[in-house]
Design a protein around this motif. Structure first.
Motif, mmCIF file in Angstrom:
data_model
loop_
_atom_site.group_PDB
_atom_site.id
_atom_site.type_symbol
_atom_site.label_atom_id
_atom_site.label_comp_id
_atom_site.label_asym_id
_atom_site.label_seq_id
_atom_site.Cartn_x
_atom_site.Cartn_y
_atom_site.Cartn_z
ATOM 1 N N GLY A 1 0.923 -1.114 -0.149
ATOM 2 C CA GLY A 1 -0.135 -0.115 0.029
ATOM 3 C C GLY A 1 0.832 1.076 0.161
ATOM 4 N N HIS A 2 0.307 2.398 -0.495
ATOM 5 C CA HIS A 2 1.105 3.533 -0.375
ATOM 6 C C HIS A 2 1.074 4.292 1.245
ATOM 7 N N LYS A 3 2.416 4.977 1.083
ATOM 8 C CA LYS A 3 2.466 5.843 2.352
ATOM 9 C C LYS A 3 1.365 6.626 2.868
ATOM 10 N N VAL A 4 0.641 7.211 2.094
ATOM 11 C CA VAL A 4 -0.390 8.127 2.444
ATOM 12 C C VAL A 4 -1.689 7.546 2.649
ATOM 13 N N GLU A 5 -1.825 6.168 2.920
ATOM 14 C CA GLU A 5 -2.891 5.352 3.049
ATOM 15 C C GLU A 5 -2.759 4.605 4.333
ATOM 16 N N SER A 6 -3.681 5.165 5.361
ATOM 17 C CA SER A 6 -3.781 4.583 6.584
ATOM 18 C C SER A 6 -3.799 2.963 6.672
ATOM 19 N N GLU A 7 -4.555 2.224 5.853
ATOM 20 C CA GLU A 7 -4.698 0.702 5.736
ATOM 21 C C GLU A 7 -3.281 0.289 5.481
ATOM 22 N N SER A 8 -2.489 0.865 5.011
ATOM 23 C CA SER A 8 -0.965 0.344 4.895
ATOM 24 C C SER A 8 -0.182 0.189 5.918
ATOM 25 N N TYR A 9 -0.500 0.993 6.799
ATOM 26 C CA TYR A 9 0.044 0.953 8.124
ATOM 27 C C TYR A 9 -0.523 -0.463 9.078
ATOM 28 N N ARG A 10 -1.916 -0.531 8.751
ATOM 29 C CA ARG A 10 -2.377 -1.732 9.489
ATOM 30 C C ARG A 10 -1.913 -3.020 9.048
ATOM 31 N N LYS A 11 -1.768 -2.923 7.751
ATOM 32 C CA LYS A 11 -1.496 -4.265 6.941
ATOM 33 C C LYS A 11 0.446 -4.585 7.623
ATOM 34 N N ILE A 12 0.929 -3.498 7.501
ATOM 35 C CA ILE A 12 2.364 -3.553 7.936
ATOM 36 C C ILE A 12 2.383 -4.389 9.398
ATOM 37 N N ALA A 13 1.514 -3.602 10.290
ATOM 38 C CA ALA A 13 1.544 -4.298 11.759
ATOM 39 C C ALA A 13 1.027 -5.621 11.635
ATOM 40 N N SER A 14 -0.043 -6.110 10.745
ATOM 41 C CA SER A 14 -0.443 -7.516 10.759
ATOM 42 C C SER A 14 0.685 -8.141 10.409
ATOM 43 N N SER A 15 1.400 -7.865 9.239
ATOM 44 C CA SER A 15 2.586 -8.618 8.662
ATOM 45 C C SER A 15 3.419 -8.943 9.817
ATOM 46 N N ILE A 16 3.759 -7.863 10.537
ATOM 47 C CA ILE A 16 4.937 -8.151 11.634
ATOM 48 C C ILE A 16 4.382 -8.706 12.830
ATOM 49 N N GLY A 17 3.243 -8.953 12.869
ATOM 50 C CA GLY A 17 2.650 -9.687 14.162
ATOM 51 C C GLY A 17 2.589 -8.673 15.513
ATOM 52 N N CYS A 18 2.210 -7.595 15.216
ATOM 53 C CA CYS A 18 2.360 -6.769 16.461
ATOM 54 C C CYS A 18 1.044 -5.934 16.440
ATOM 55 N N SER A 19 0.826 -5.187 17.512
ATOM 56 C CA SER A 19 -0.274 -4.230 17.442
ATOM 57 C C SER A 19 0.277 -2.801 16.754
ATOM 58 N N THR A 20 -0.628 -2.132 16.222
ATOM 59 C CA THR A 20 -0.354 -0.721 15.702
ATOM 60 C C THR A 20 0.412 0.179 16.748
ATOM 61 N N SER A 21 -0.123 0.058 18.021
ATOM 62 C CA SER A 21 0.391 0.917 19.234
ATOM 63 C C SER A 21 1.895 0.362 19.495
ATOM 64 N N ASN A 22 2.504 -0.682 18.881
ATOM 65 C CA ASN A 22 3.788 -0.997 19.257
ATOM 66 C C ASN A 22 4.493 -0.334 17.953
ATOM 67 N N ILE B 1 9.402 10.803 6.687
ATOM 68 C CA ILE B 1 9.594 12.392 6.263
ATOM 69 C C ILE B 1 8.924 12.661 5.018
ATOM 70 N N SER B 2 9.183 11.811 4.090
ATOM 71 C CA SER B 2 8.749 12.093 2.621
ATOM 72 C C SER B 2 7.307 12.113 2.065
ATOM 73 N N ALA B 3 6.514 11.972 2.968
ATOM 74 C CA ALA B 3 5.115 11.886 2.463
ATOM 75 C C ALA B 3 4.310 12.050 3.757
ATOM 76 N N PRO B 4 3.182 12.882 3.814
ATOM 77 C CA PRO B 4 2.335 13.111 4.608
ATOM 78 C C PRO B 4 1.545 11.747 5.199
#
Length: 236
Positions: free
Chosen positions: A185-206, A212-215
């Motif tokens: 997913g793209h860095k400007v999409e919130s869902e990307s970070y949820r997917k990353i957290a799921s892939s890593i196996g942690c909570s988003t709060s972790n 720096i390069s994108a909002p």
């Protein structure tokens, strides 16, 4: 990159590259110009190789999707006219790549070809990645503190590994636990970070984010969970 104190629940550091680990000048003045200056030569040299043809096919598919955009450059399929046909297709790919880069596009097709070109350049010793002087020490300290460190950039995972594997600091790939690119997913999409957290196996709060390069819309909805570094590095 000052080694900032992070909330106690943080177990994962997520780093961007451009402007965060690596000076923007290296990306803008060395990496990208290399593509524009050498893409035709690269295609002419590797045209018959399966990997190159896969890159061209992906770019052609992207060109078809972009047909409605102003200035879009189509990439024709082979017509069987021999050498003239080959040169015509190569020029179309060159023009398409330069058009996409002029718009600072982050398409997977473009990033894939760029990654393959940079791989050839790095392995040939034509360039070495540059990092801010505090990056490697900071990553080492985070790891010593028991944190995992990941990279998330619009550049392909392959290109990311090339940077960290062929740098002025040597091969520092072992300092990173994994890599993510726009396939998740793209860095400007919130869902990307949820997917990353799921892939890593942690909570988003972790996750503690240096982006720096994108909002980052994640900042707007999750506050300090994804805190950017204290000061931008654009002018450094």
């Amino acid at each position: 990159m000052v080694v900032l104190s992070v909330p106690a629940e943080v177990t994962v550091i997520l780093l961007d590259i451009e402007g965060t680990t690596t000076p923007i000048a290296f990306v803008k003045d060395i990496l990208f110009p290399y593509i524009e200056d050498h893409v035709k030569e690269y295609l002419q040299t590797h045209w018959e190789e399966e990997e190159c043809q896969q890159d061209v096919s992906l770019l052609r598919k992207q060109a078809e999707e972009d047909a409605h955009l102003d200035g879009a450059v189509p990439i024709p399929a082979a017509s069987g006219d021999g050498e003239d046909d080959r040169e015509r297709m190569i020029q179309a790919v060159v023009d398409n790549v330069c058009w996409q880069m002029s718009l600072d596009r982050k398409t997977t097709a473009l990033k894939q070809l760029q990654g393959h070109m940079w791989r050839a350049a790095f392995k040939a010793g034509l360039m070495k990645a540059e990092f801010f002087e505090d990056v490697v020490p900071a990553v080492r300290k985070w790891r010593e503190a028991g944190m995992k460190v990941y990279v998330y950039s619009s550049g392909s995972v392959e290109a990311q590994k090339l940077l960290f594997g062929h740098s002025t600091e040597g091969d520092v790939l072992e300092l990173f636990d994994g890599h993510f690119d726009t396939k998740i997913g793209h860095k400007v999409e919130s869902e990307s970070y949820r997917k990353i957290a799921s892939s890593i196996g942690c909570s988003t709060s972790n996750i503690f984010l240096f982006l720096i390069s994108a909002p980052c819309p994640w900042l707007l909805t999750h506050g300090s969970v994804c805190t950017p570094r204290a000061r931008p590095r654009y002018g450094e």
